[in-house]
Design a protein around this motif. Sequence first.
Motif, PDB file in Angstrom:
ATOM      1  N   THR A  66       0.741  -1.291  -0.005  1.00 28.66           N
ATOM      2  CA  THR A  66       0.161   0.081   0.013  1.00 28.66           C
ATOM      3  C   THR A  66       0.900   1.268   0.206  1.00 28.66           C
ATOM      4  O   THR A  66       2.114   1.202   0.277  1.00 28.66           O
ATOM      5  N   TYR A  67       0.084   2.503  -0.321  1.00 33.11           N
ATOM      6  CA  TYR A  67       0.989   3.659  -0.224  1.00 33.11           C
ATOM      7  C   TYR A  67       1.445   4.021   1.280  1.00 33.11           C
ATOM      8  O   TYR A  67       2.500   4.621   1.255  1.00 33.11           O
ATOM      9  N   GLU A  68       0.550   3.767   2.183  1.00 34.24           N
ATOM     10  CA  GLU A  68       1.070   3.800   3.297  1.00 34.24           C
ATOM     11  C   GLU A  68       2.339   2.980   3.995  1.00 34.24           C
ATOM     12  O   GLU A  68       3.427   3.639   4.407  1.00 34.24           O
ATOM     13  N   GLU A  69       2.627   1.941   3.564  1.00 32.01           N
ATOM     14  CA  GLU A  69       3.740   1.155   3.561  1.00 32.01           C
ATOM     15  C   GLU A  69       4.905   1.728   2.975  1.00 32.01           C
ATOM     16  O   GLU A  69       6.002   1.748   3.430  1.00 32.01           O
ATOM     17  N   MET A  70       4.729   2.338   1.858  1.00 35.36           N
ATOM     18  CA  MET A  70       5.825   2.859   1.048  1.00 35.36           C
ATOM     19  C   MET A  70       6.239   3.976   1.681  1.00 35.36           C
ATOM     20  O   MET A  70       7.452   4.359   1.890  1.00 35.36           O
ATOM     21  N   VAL A  71       5.317   4.741   2.140  1.00 34.48           N
ATOM     22  CA  VAL A  71       5.559   6.177   2.961  1.00 34.48           C
ATOM     23  C   VAL A  71       6.480   5.752   4.115  1.00 34.48           C
ATOM     24  O   VAL A  71       7.476   6.624   4.575  1.00 34.48           O
ATOM     25  N   ARG A  72       6.127   4.762   5.062  1.00 36.55           N
ATOM     26  CA  ARG A  72       6.854   4.271   6.142  1.00 36.55           C
ATOM     27  C   ARG A  72       8.228   3.713   5.564  1.00 36.55           C
ATOM     28  O   ARG A  72       9.185   4.315   6.510  1.00 36.55           O
ATOM     29  N   ALA A  73       8.367   3.366   4.591  1.00 34.38           N
ATOM     30  CA  ALA A  73       9.441   2.638   4.233  1.00 34.38           C
ATOM     31  C   ALA A  73      10.658   3.724   3.685  1.00 34.38           C
ATOM     32  O   ALA A  73      11.804   3.744   3.661  1.00 34.38           O
ATOM     33  N   THR A  74      10.237   4.824   3.451  1.00 34.38           N
ATOM     34  CA  THR A  74      10.946   6.005   2.960  1.00 34.38           C
ATOM     35  C   THR A  74      11.754   6.541   3.890  1.00 34.38           C
ATOM     36  O   THR A  74      12.536   7.450   3.492  1.00 34.38           O
ATOM     37  N   VAL A  75      11.683   6.258   4.994  1.00 37.34           N
ATOM     38  CA  VAL A  75      12.575   6.442   6.211  1.00 37.34           C
ATOM     39  C   VAL A  75      13.685   6.378   5.883  1.00 37.34           C
ATOM     40  O   VAL A  75      14.996   7.062   6.133  1.00 37.34           O
ATOM     41  N   SER A  76      14.200   5.182   5.054  1.00 40.78           N
ATOM     42  CA  SER A  76      15.732   4.786   4.639  1.00 40.78           C
ATOM     43  C   SER A  76      16.249   5.740   3.788  1.00 40.78           C
ATOM     44  O   SER A  76      17.302   5.753   3.459  1.00 40.78           O
ATOM     45  N   LEU A  77      15.415   6.743   3.154  1.00 36.55           N
ATOM     46  CA  LEU A  77      15.720   7.515   2.177  1.00 36.55           C
ATOM     47  C   LEU A  77      16.482   8.884   2.764  1.00 36.55           C
ATOM     48  O   LEU A  77      16.517   9.827   2.186  1.00 36.55           O
ATOM     49  N   GLU A  78      16.236   9.037   4.270  1.00 41.16           N
ATOM     50  CA  GLU A  78      16.621  10.582   4.902  1.00 41.16           C
ATOM     51  C   GLU A  78      17.755  11.052   4.499  1.00 41.16           C
ATOM     52  O   GLU A  78      18.026  12.194   4.285  1.00 41.16           O
ATOM     53  N   THR A  79      18.892  10.134   4.381  1.00 40.31           N
ATOM     54  CA  THR A  79      20.213  10.640   4.138  1.00 40.31           C
ATOM     55  C   THR A  79      20.734  10.464   2.432  1.00 40.31           C
ATOM     56  O   THR A  79      21.548  11.008   2.354  1.00 40.31           O
ATOM     57  N   ALA A  80      19.943  10.228   1.835  1.00 41.01           N
ATOM     58  CA  ALA A  80      19.816  10.105   0.546  1.00 41.01           C
ATOM     59  C   ALA A  80      20.068  10.970  -0.309  1.00 41.01           C
ATOM     60  O   ALA A  80      19.323  12.175   0.035  1.00 41.01           O
ATOM     61  N   PRO A  81      20.699  11.314  -1.487  1.00 39.39           N
ATOM     62  CA  PRO A  81      20.887  12.662  -2.026  1.00 39.39           C
ATOM     63  C   PRO A  81      19.700  12.943  -2.887  1.00 39.39           C
ATOM     64  O   PRO A  81      19.425  14.327  -2.792  1.00 39.39           O
ATOM     65  N   CYS A  82      18.869  12.092  -3.252  1.00 40.43           N
ATOM     66  CA  CYS A  82      17.501  12.384  -3.684  1.00 40.43           C
ATOM     67  C   CYS A  82      16.645  12.915  -2.794  1.00 40.43           C
ATOM     68  O   CYS A  82      15.912  14.020  -3.177  1.00 40.43           O
ATOM     69  N   ALA A  83      16.731  12.547  -1.600  1.00 41.28           N
ATOM     70  CA  ALA A  83      15.881  13.184  -0.411  1.00 41.28           C
ATOM     71  C   ALA A  83      16.421  14.684  -0.161  1.00 41.28           C
ATOM     72  O   ALA A  83      15.392  15.570  -0.013  1.00 41.28           O
ATOM     73  N   ARG A  84      17.490  14.828  -0.265  1.00 42.67           N
ATOM     74  CA  ARG A  84      17.942  16.190   0.053  1.00 42.67           C
ATOM     75  C   ARG A  84      17.594  17.080  -1.089  1.00 42.67           C
ATOM     76  O   ARG A  84      17.414  18.394  -1.117  1.00 42.67           O
ATOM     77  N   GLN A  85      17.432  16.562  -2.473  1.00 44.21           N
ATOM     78  CA  GLN A  85      17.414  17.441  -3.632  1.00 44.21           C
ATOM     79  C   GLN A  85      15.585  17.681  -3.610  1.00 44.21           C
ATOM     80  O   GLN A  85      15.209  18.725  -4.186  1.00 44.21           O
ATOM     81  N   ILE A  86      14.988  16.647  -3.215  1.00 42.71           N
ATOM     82  CA  ILE A  86      13.574  16.787  -2.985  1.00 42.71           C
ATOM     83  C   ILE A  86      13.311  17.891  -2.106  1.00 42.71           C
ATOM     84  O   ILE A  86      12.590  18.843  -2.313  1.00 42.71           O
ATOM     85  N   GLU A  87      13.704  18.106  -1.030  1.00 43.62           N
ATOM     86  CA  GLU A  87      13.776  19.298   0.164  1.00 43.62           C
ATOM     87  C   GLU A  87      14.079  20.589  -0.556  1.00 43.62           C
ATOM     88  O   GLU A  87      13.325  21.488  -0.193  1.00 43.62           O
ATOM     89  N   LYS A  88      15.178  20.677  -1.620  1.00 45.29           N
ATOM     90  CA  LYS A  88      15.418  21.786  -2.007  1.00 45.29           C
ATOM     91  C   LYS A  88      14.554  22.246  -2.951  1.00 45.29           C
ATOM     92  O   LYS A  88      14.321  23.475  -2.901  1.00 45.29           O
ATOM     93  N   ASP A  89      13.759  21.302  -3.773  1.00 39.09           N
ATOM     94  CA  ASP A  89      12.785  21.767  -4.874  1.00 39.09           C
ATOM     95  C   ASP A  89      11.377  21.859  -4.261  1.00 39.09           C
ATOM     96  O   ASP A  89      10.465  22.432  -4.891  1.00 39.09           O
ATOM     97  N   LEU A  90      11.092  21.488  -3.121  1.00 41.52           N
ATOM     98  CA  LEU A  90       9.670  21.682  -2.537  1.00 41.52           C
ATOM     99  C   LEU A  90       9.323  22.923  -2.902  1.00 41.52           C
ATOM    100  O   LEU A  90       7.800  23.100  -3.359  1.00 41.52           O
TER     101      LEU A  90
END
Length: 766
Positions: A151-175
């Motif tokens: 489910t979408y909720e499961e994927m949202v919970r799994a995105t915790v592993s992306l906290e330090t990933a380069p893509c997560a930092r770029q997402i924050e910059k572009d929000l």
Amino acid sequence: MAPPQIHKTDKCSVNPPPGGPFSAIIASMWPQDILSQLATVEDSSGQPEFRYDEFGFRVDEEDGAEPNSNKLRGAPLDDDSQTKLKWQAHLEFSTSIECKSDLGWDKSTDAIPRSEKLRGLVRAGIPHSMRAALWYRLSGASEKRKTSEFTYEEMVRATVSLETAPCARQIEKDLLRTMPNNGCFSTSESVGVGKLRRILRAVAWLYTDIGYCQGTGMVAANLLLFMEEEAVFWMMATIIENLLPASYYSNTLLGIQADQRLLRQLIVSLLPDMDALLNLHDIELSLISLHWFLTVFASVVHTRVLLRVWDLFFYEGSQVLFQVSLAMLSLRQFQFIQLDNSAQIFNELSDLPETIDDIEELIEKAVSLAGSLSEVGLDALRRKHLAYIMAEQGSLINPDSGYVPLQSIRRRSMKRARSMLSLFWPSGGSLEETTSSTGSKSKNVVQTELVSELREHVIRIARHFLAVDSRYGDVSLAADYSLSSHHKDHETYISVARKRNRRAKALLDFERHDDDELGFHRNDIITVLSMKDEHCWIGELNGLRGWFPAKFVELLDERSKQYTVAGDDSITEQITDHVRGFFCPSFKRILEHGMKKATILGAPCHPWLFVEEAASREVEKDFKSVYSRLVLCKTYRLDEDGKVLTPEELLYRAVQSVNQSHDRAHAQMDVKLRSIVCIGLNEQVLHLWLETLAGCQPVVNKWYHSWSFMRSPGWVQIKCELRVLSSFSFSLSEDWELSVKKDSSIPLKEGVRDMLVKHHLFSWDL
């Protein structure tokens, strides 16, 4: 005519009036703070700071307003009663949908049979009140949600592993850059920002080959204005997997590059006058049209135009991108032909989408082109252009053969909950049962895909070095599978280039005041001529020689390589994305393949734990002598001028170093694994470390099934692919992902003051 008044329903909620600000978007996206301010200003008969249109865009800023015209700002976006009745009649006749209320959508089946009648209704326009529900079903997003393994909720919970990933930092910059002129996304507290963040992270987590692309953010943000958060995610999944070709949003952008060439080919055949104009003025249309395709026209046309374009897109697919692009060019081509200046033509083409104010004329023209375009014909041409692009980039493809490797989007898999029996016996029975159920053929397919993906990322890194540093022009990117290459590996490892002088990289700026001093800027490369004094070294830079503080520089490891900025992550950010963002996850999947699952009675399962145990087991054979060499190397820096440690000893030291530094920062095992890969690249031994790990049979048998890479000859092929990277010089920081990093600027200057007094070098102004 007086402007519509904002309605206050209670103390906590304010509803926009029909045709007023934010009235055309869903209620869950209404920015209550802005609506309250507008209501307060109206009550006091004042003027608001900003005016917003029905979609939430500011309309009173010359450079910030959405591109539109008075013609499009006219009447409120209301449903045409006759059109809505036709849709209701068709849906109730052909499906079980009772669309007179929202409950009818929820109770109905998701499938809507395709027909010429339905195609005609879509081309005439979907009633705005029915758009969200119909987009969701016509595109196939509803079916994708039903058949998804999680489910979408499961994927949202799994995105915790992306906290330090380069893509997560770029997402924050572009929000806040995505739609800054829309009240739903203008500040960090805006109602749409959190939703957009979760959607983009979930997309990045699900599609590891894509990660994050700015185009997806623009599409998702516009969808959020009309659909709920979870529905938008499944719409994005459908766009990525089904509606657009693969590699559209990948790092290589192969899919969209092929479509730009295809658009140019279609202009040659369908709009010859436009083609002649572009050739005459040497205008590269893809510089303009790539953004149209990447965002599916979001942010480039007025929202009212976008809604009608998306009506077609979600039903007919990617051919609509070509139809609309050609229609816009066709409607304005005679105006372009009258222009003589190349710059004028380029600017007019760039502004072309903003000039479209007659929606019916555009749709009519686009539909008229549908007869010349078909999804099957476009797909064949796409594959042809894709083959040429890949051939130009060095892939082994013959464009004339019509064969192109399958360009598919791969989803991440998620570990599901297992039965109590499987917690004690992970295979749910014997290993033979598991093997037979999975099938050796499917395992071979998976292994081939994993090796192909790893090679793609290796080549991507190699091309980065070739593009940045011309010295690597003679390096072969082809893996050497010959038997003799393995015999040469250790000879190559221990071979050290004997150089008279070492080099160092400046850590900060140092200004030259006297003739006997050497000035430099941060990241300058200095040739060290003398290191006899512990504090002051003599160096040469740009033909000048002089003294400088030893603590102001960092010695470069050039025992068997020559330093280059292409591999330095403190200077070149791209190498971090290539290595940590793409190569390391691919290498991790290689190590994970065939790894035995954890049980309720056993330890957790992660490649880092295997590497840790194998490294320790290798040095246990002769631990006393290994430990002595490690201590001597650390005390007397024996390995600064030569390689006195074996790859096994180097692996053990790297594991201990990573554990010591990363445990203090509470880093996850994924971060540790990426850091040790970086160390292996720095030392040019990553391929030898893989050989060491595969050769530790007791540990390998404990952690892996017999069909894994590590217990089969497959690891040899991977080693040959990794060997290509040993030809390049990396200078990657193992602590790059740690949240607490050393601030060397303050202690660096304080620590050198005593040295200055000792040597009476008072002219050095620190």
